[in-house]
Design a protein around this motif. Structure first.
Motif, PDB file in Angstrom:
ATOM      1  N   UNK A  20    -105.737  17.426  33.108  1.00  0.00           N
ATOM      2  CA  UNK A  20    -105.000  18.570  32.580  1.00  0.00           C
ATOM      3  C   UNK A  20    -103.590  18.141  32.201  1.00  0.00           C
ATOM      4  N   UNK A  21    -103.178  18.496  30.996  1.00  0.00           N
ATOM      5  CA  UNK A  21    -101.881  18.099  30.471  1.00  0.00           C
ATOM      6  C   UNK A  21    -101.089  19.323  30.021  1.00  0.00           C
ATOM      7  N   UNK A  72    -102.446  16.356  35.784  1.00  0.00           N
ATOM      8  CA  UNK A  72    -103.159  16.304  37.054  1.00  0.00           C
ATOM      9  C   UNK A  72    -104.658  16.248  36.840  1.00  0.00           C
ATOM     10  N   UNK A  73    -105.346  15.641  37.816  1.00  0.00           N
ATOM     11  CA  UNK A  73    -106.800  15.551  37.778  1.00  0.00           C
ATOM     12  C   UNK A  73    -107.437  16.793  38.392  1.00  0.00           C
ATOM     13  N   UNK A  74    -108.600  17.152  37.882  1.00  0.00           N
ATOM     14  CA  UNK A  74    -109.397  18.225  38.495  1.00  0.00           C
ATOM     15  C   UNK A  74    -110.858  17.791  38.510  1.00  0.00           C
ATOM     16  N   UNK A 124    -107.246  15.292  44.584  1.00  0.00           N
ATOM     17  CA  UNK A 124    -106.671  16.532  45.090  1.00  0.00           C
ATOM     18  C   UNK A 124    -106.385  17.428  43.892  1.00  0.00           C
ATOM     19  N   UNK A 125    -107.174  18.472  43.716  1.00  0.00           N
ATOM     20  CA  UNK A 125    -107.045  19.334  42.541  1.00  0.00           C
ATOM     21  C   UNK A 125    -105.705  20.058  42.471  1.00  0.00           C
ATOM     22  N   UNK A 126    -104.983  20.091  43.584  1.00  0.00           N
ATOM     23  CA  UNK A 126    -103.685  20.783  43.610  1.00  0.00           C
ATOM     24  C   UNK A 126    -102.539  19.861  43.217  1.00  0.00           C
ATOM     25  N   UNK A 127    -102.818  18.578  43.119  1.00  0.00           N
ATOM     26  CA  UNK A 127    -101.756  17.597  42.894  1.00  0.00           C
ATOM     27  C   UNK A 127    -101.510  17.380  41.400  1.00  0.00           C
ATOM     28  N   UNK A 128    -100.262  17.185  41.039  1.00  0.00           N
ATOM     29  CA  UNK A 128     -99.916  16.838  39.672  1.00  0.00           C
ATOM     30  C   UNK A 128     -98.614  16.033  39.699  1.00  0.00           C
ATOM     31  N   UNK A 129     -98.375  15.319  38.621  1.00  0.00           N
ATOM     32  CA  UNK A 129     -97.128  14.571  38.473  1.00  0.00           C
ATOM     33  C   UNK A 129     -96.387  15.132  37.267  1.00  0.00           C
ATOM     34  N   UNK A 142    -113.173  13.744  31.274  1.00  0.00           N
ATOM     35  CA  UNK A 142    -113.117  12.343  31.688  1.00  0.00           C
ATOM     36  C   UNK A 142    -114.315  12.048  32.575  1.00  0.00           C
ATOM     37  N   UNK A 143    -114.765  10.808  32.576  1.00  0.00           N
ATOM     38  CA  UNK A 143    -115.888  10.459  33.434  1.00  0.00           C
ATOM     39  C   UNK A 143    -115.436  10.484  34.892  1.00  0.00           C
TER      40      UNK A 143
END
Length: 247
Positions: free
Chosen positions: A182-183, A169-171, A148-153, A202-203
């Protein structure tokens, strides 16, 4: 900021960045998997070991443990934390050992730092070569189709009078073999705010693709991403723990 710049320039803050991670639970879970699925041996190598918190727990559990990383400042901190361990500056996608081990781990989704499918294949091959027969390769991964590109921790921490706010979060763009981590780090001290932003290639791989890469060399168990329970992956969640026994 170039790739890995955060980890190089802020290696002293890395443990703060990971302050919400339960290293004990993760290490104990993999120890249980080594007893249940692996050969129960206690020679251990941690790939992308960072500052060595997992290595510390394995040492304390009676393992002969060590790690490798491509970042020298991280390894310097790891040696301070674990002076009895062996650490080496190596790429997890092409490393070698003097003696094989019983357990290879790669925590915190670091398997994705392979960055591309060919390097991921090389990482898998290197892990297999490092293991004795019946040894266990254990890592966690995210399925590219379930990102989910909108999700982050995010979480906050304090050190030496400064407040730090971390988010990640991942994109995934929906195609291709790369996704991005993304950091963002915010430091507030003495009324001033500094912000570092970075993104790491990232792969990107699905769980089915990952299993296909592993199955020629390993008996593959895909488990729920729950370090308190050992359960088969439900086929729905986007995070999973892979426990792979060398054939």
């Amino acid at each position: 900021m170039p790739s890995n710049a955060i980890y190089t320039d802020l290696s002293a803050y890395y443990d703060l960045m990971c302050a919400d991670i339960d290293y004990r639970a993760q290490s104990h879970c993999v120890h249980r998997l080594q007893q249940l699925l692996g050969n129960a041996g206690k020679r251990h190598l941690d790939l992308a070991c960072g500052t060595g918190p997992h290595v510390r727990y394995f040492l304390d559990a009676g393992y002969q443990s060590g790690g490798l990383d491509i970042n020298q400042p991280m390894l310097d901190l790891a040696r301070e934390r674990c002076p009895e361990a062996q650490f080496s500056l190596q790429d997890m996608c092409g490393f070698s050992l003097n003696q094989p081990v019983d357990l290879v781990t790669c925590f915190l989704y670091s398997i994705h730092y392979s960055a591309g499918l060919e390097r991921l294949k090389a990482c898998i091959a290197s892990a297999r070569a490092a293991l004795v027969a019946g040894g266990l390769f254990c890592f966690n991964a995210v399925d590219k189709h379930r990102i989910d590109n909108r999700s982050f921790v995010s979480h906050s921490a304090r050190q030496a009078g400064a407040e730090f706010n971390f988010s990640s979060g991942w994109y995934y763009a929906g195609e291709g073999e790369q996704q991005v981590l993304r950091l963002r780090i915010e430091k507030i001290a003495a009324g001033e705010t500094q912000v570092w932003q970075d993104q790491h290639p990232m792969v990107a791989v699905s769980f089915s693709e990952l299993a296909t890469l592993l199955q020629p060399y390993f008996e593959v168990h895909v488990l729920e991403h729950d370090y308190e329970k050992i359960m088969p992956w439900d086929g729905v969640s986007g995070n999973a723990l892979f426990a792979c026994v060398k054939i």
